[in-house]
Structures are given as structure tokens and as C-alpha cells.
Design a protein around this motif. Structure first.
Motif, mmCIF file in Angstrom:
data_model
loop_
_atom_site.group_PDB
_atom_site.id
_atom_site.type_symbol
_atom_site.label_atom_id
_atom_site.label_comp_id
_atom_site.label_asym_id
_atom_site.label_seq_id
_atom_site.Cartn_x
_atom_site.Cartn_y
_atom_site.Cartn_z
ATOM 1 N N VAL A 1 31.722 32.297 42.373
ATOM 2 C CA VAL A 1 32.185 33.264 43.358
ATOM 3 C C VAL A 1 32.200 34.629 42.680
ATOM 4 O O VAL A 1 32.464 34.740 41.475
ATOM 5 N N ILE A 2 31.869 35.656 43.441
ATOM 6 C CA ILE A 2 31.917 37.026 42.932
ATOM 7 C C ILE A 2 33.246 37.624 43.373
ATOM 8 O O ILE A 2 33.560 37.658 44.561
ATOM 9 N N ILE A 3 34.020 38.085 42.397
ATOM 10 C CA ILE A 3 35.343 38.652 42.679
ATOM 11 C C ILE A 3 35.280 40.159 42.521
ATOM 12 O O ILE A 3 34.811 40.673 41.503
ATOM 13 N N SER A 4 35.745 40.868 43.543
ATOM 14 C CA SER A 4 35.852 42.327 43.515
ATOM 15 C C SER A 4 37.332 42.668 43.414
ATOM 16 O O SER A 4 38.057 42.567 44.412
ATOM 17 N N PRO A 5 37.819 43.053 42.225
ATOM 18 C CA PRO A 5 39.252 43.328 42.076
ATOM 19 C C PRO A 5 39.663 44.624 42.780
ATOM 20 O O PRO A 5 38.979 45.647 42.681
ATOM 21 N N PHE A 6 40.763 44.555 43.491
ATOM 22 C CA PHE A 6 41.307 45.719 44.205
ATOM 23 C C PHE A 6 41.914 46.678 43.194
ATOM 24 O O PHE A 6 42.684 46.279 42.320
ATOM 25 N N THR A 7 41.551 47.972 43.296
ATOM 26 C CA THR A 7 42.088 48.965 42.357
ATOM 27 C C THR A 7 43.029 49.966 43.019
ATOM 28 O O THR A 7 43.773 50.648 42.323
ATOM 29 N N GLY A 8 42.980 50.089 44.343
ATOM 30 C CA GLY A 8 43.868 51.030 45.027
ATOM 31 C C GLY A 8 43.201 51.606 46.262
ATOM 32 O O GLY A 8 42.110 51.202 46.648
ATOM 33 N N TYR A 9 43.885 52.556 46.854
ATOM 34 C CA TYR A 9 43.384 53.196 48.066
ATOM 35 C C TYR A 9 42.931 54.615 47.773
ATOM 36 O O TYR A 9 43.506 55.304 46.925
ATOM 37 N N ASP A 10 41.925 55.066 48.499
ATOM 38 C CA ASP A 10 41.442 56.432 48.407
ATOM 39 C C ASP A 10 42.536 57.346 48.960
ATOM 40 O O ASP A 10 43.001 57.137 50.082
ATOM 41 N N PRO A 11 42.960 58.355 48.193
ATOM 42 C CA PRO A 11 44.057 59.220 48.680
ATOM 43 C C PRO A 11 43.677 60.056 49.900
ATOM 44 O O PRO A 11 44.539 60.426 50.691
ATOM 45 N N ASP A 12 42.391 60.348 50.082
ATOM 46 C CA ASP A 12 41.982 61.193 51.201
ATOM 47 C C ASP A 12 41.769 60.404 52.491
ATOM 48 O O ASP A 12 42.191 60.823 53.562
ATOM 49 N N TYR A 13 41.112 59.254 52.386
ATOM 50 C CA TYR A 13 40.733 58.509 53.585
ATOM 51 C C TYR A 13 41.461 57.179 53.723
ATOM 52 O O TYR A 13 41.245 56.456 54.677
ATOM 53 N N ASN A 14 42.297 56.837 52.768
ATOM 54 C CA ASN A 14 43.100 55.607 52.780
ATOM 55 C C ASN A 14 42.231 54.349 52.914
ATOM 56 O O ASN A 14 42.612 53.382 53.559
ATOM 57 N N GLU A 15 41.035 54.388 52.308
ATOM 58 C CA GLU A 15 40.158 53.231 52.292
ATOM 59 C C GLU A 15 40.338 52.496 50.967
ATOM 60 O O GLU A 15 40.553 53.119 49.933
ATOM 61 N N HIS B 1 39.630 50.705 47.464
ATOM 62 C CA HIS B 1 38.650 50.816 46.382
ATOM 63 C C HIS B 1 38.694 49.540 45.566
ATOM 64 O O HIS B 1 39.772 48.993 45.312
ATOM 65 N N TYR B 2 37.508 49.088 45.144
ATOM 66 C CA TYR B 2 37.406 47.868 44.355
ATOM 67 C C TYR B 2 36.723 48.175 43.034
ATOM 68 O O TYR B 2 35.844 49.038 42.966
ATOM 69 N N GLY B 3 37.144 47.468 42.000
ATOM 70 C CA GLY B 3 36.576 47.653 40.672
ATOM 71 C C GLY B 3 35.241 46.941 40.530
ATOM 72 O O GLY B 3 34.622 46.521 41.511
ATOM 73 N N ASP B 4 34.796 46.811 39.277
ATOM 74 C CA ASP B 4 33.523 46.163 38.995
ATOM 75 C C ASP B 4 33.598 44.675 39.310
ATOM 76 O O ASP B 4 34.546 43.985 38.933
ATOM 77 N N ASP B 5 32.574 44.190 39.993
ATOM 78 C CA ASP B 5 32.512 42.775 40.347
ATOM 79 C C ASP B 5 32.306 41.919 39.107
ATOM 80 O O ASP B 5 31.652 42.346 38.153
ATOM 81 N N TYR B 6 32.858 40.717 39.129
ATOM 82 C CA TYR B 6 32.597 39.742 38.073
ATOM 83 C C TYR B 6 32.497 38.357 38.704
ATOM 84 O O TYR B 6 33.016 38.101 39.787
ATOM 85 N N THR B 7 31.787 37.479 38.033
ATOM 86 C CA THR B 7 31.551 36.128 38.534
ATOM 87 C C THR B 7 32.476 35.155 37.836
ATOM 88 O O THR B 7 32.715 35.271 36.637
ATOM 89 N N GLN B 8 32.999 34.207 38.586
ATOM 90 C CA GLN B 8 33.887 33.191 38.026
ATOM 91 C C GLN B 8 33.514 31.825 38.591
ATOM 92 O O GLN B 8 33.144 31.700 39.759
ATOM 93 N N LYS B 9 33.623 30.798 37.750
ATOM 94 C CA LYS B 9 33.366 29.426 38.185
ATOM 95 C C LYS B 9 34.487 28.978 39.101
ATOM 96 O O LYS B 9 35.656 29.315 38.883
ATOM 97 N N CYS B 10 34.138 28.186 40.120
ATOM 98 C CA CYS B 10 35.140 27.741 41.080
ATOM 99 C C CYS B 10 34.657 26.477 41.770
ATOM 100 O O CYS B 10 33.545 26.003 41.535
ATOM 101 N N ARG B 11 35.490 25.970 42.641
ATOM 102 C CA ARG B 11 35.125 24.919 43.590
ATOM 103 C C ARG B 11 35.597 25.433 44.933
ATOM 104 O O ARG B 11 36.754 25.843 45.084
ATOM 105 N N PHE B 12 34.716 25.454 45.920
ATOM 106 C CA PHE B 12 35.076 25.930 47.247
ATOM 107 C C PHE B 12 35.039 24.758 48.210
ATOM 108 O O PHE B 12 34.063 24.016 48.280
#
Length: 130
Positions: A34-48, A50-61
Motif C-alpha cells: 500500500v502507498i501511504i501519504s502522510p498528512f502534514t497539515g493544512y494550507d493556511p490560505d486555502y485550508n486544503e 497537504h501530504y508528505g512524501d509517499d512511501y510503500t509499506q507491506k500489508c494485508r488488505f
């Protein structure tokens, strides 16, 4: 007998170090990614978000519909559960992108995260309901 392990303790008399409990295989086979996009915060201007650098992790879905409680205590429908080895660094604001065997890519947001622990308190598996 040459090559026999009879009567030997694990890691003794073989010249190889013994393996600790933490270095053994996961409780369940983790053969999916699975590709995980870690949450880093919200844009102060548009309140959208923001996600950090994606990384892959082993899992079972496991795709299964069930009722779970979200962070506010309300019952919501979960469409699947990700299982990660030990204590996974995942928050409720992260994004998980999973590609199935048919190459269909789906992005999920966690609903509930729970850690299953052994009797000694060490984490065995992390369940993430999406």
C-alpha cells in the motif's frame, strides 16, 4: 549426525546468532503493498490538506463490509481492513492508496486504527479500518 539440529538449542553450536522474538516473520503473511501519504497539515490560505512524501509499506488488505466506530464514537461502515506488522505509523488523516490484482487503484482514508498486542505488551499487528 552432520547437519542435524537435534539436541541443539536455537542459535547455539551453529556459529549463527539466535534470532530474537522481534525479528521473526509477521503474524500473518503480508504479501500486498500500500502507498501511504502522510498528512502534514493544512494550507493556511486555502485550508486544503497537504501530504508528505509517499512511501510503500507491506500489508494485508481484506475487503469486507462491517460497522466500526470512528473517532467521534459514531457507527460508520468500513469497506475493508489493512493489516500491518507490529506498530505502524499511520494516523486517521493519512491517505492509503491500494492497487488490487486487477490493477484498479483506490485511495482510502482510515476510519479507525487499533493495535493488537501480545500478553507482554508488545504490538503484534495494526488494524486500519477504511
Amino acid at each position: 549426525m552432520p547437519g542435524s539440529n537435534r539436541g541443539r538449542e536455537r542459535g547455539k553450536d551453529t556459529g549463527t546468532p539466535s534470532r530474537e522474538v522481534d525479528s521473526v516473520m509477521p503474524v500473518i503473511p503480508l504479501k500486498q503493498d500500500v502507498i501511504i501519504s502522510p498528512f502534514t497539515g493544512y494550507d493556511p490560505d486555502y485550508n486544503e490538506p497537504h501530504y508528505g512524501d509517499d512511501y510503500t509499506q507491506k500489508c494485508r488488505f481484506s475487503e469486507a463490509v462491517k460497522l466500526v466506530r470512528n473517532q467521534h464514537g459514531a457507527e460508520v461502515v468500513s469497506v475493508g481492513t489493512f493489516y500491518f506488522d507490529k506498530l505502524a505509523d499511520i494516523s486517521l488523516d493519512d491517505r492509503l492508496t491500494y492497487t488490487n490484482e486487477l490493477l484498479a487503484e483506490t485511495t482510502y482514508t482510515p476510519i479507525a486504527i487499533s493495535v493488537k498486542r501480545a500478553l507482554n505488551g508488545k504490538p503484534l499487528i495494526t488494524e486500519v479500518d477504511v
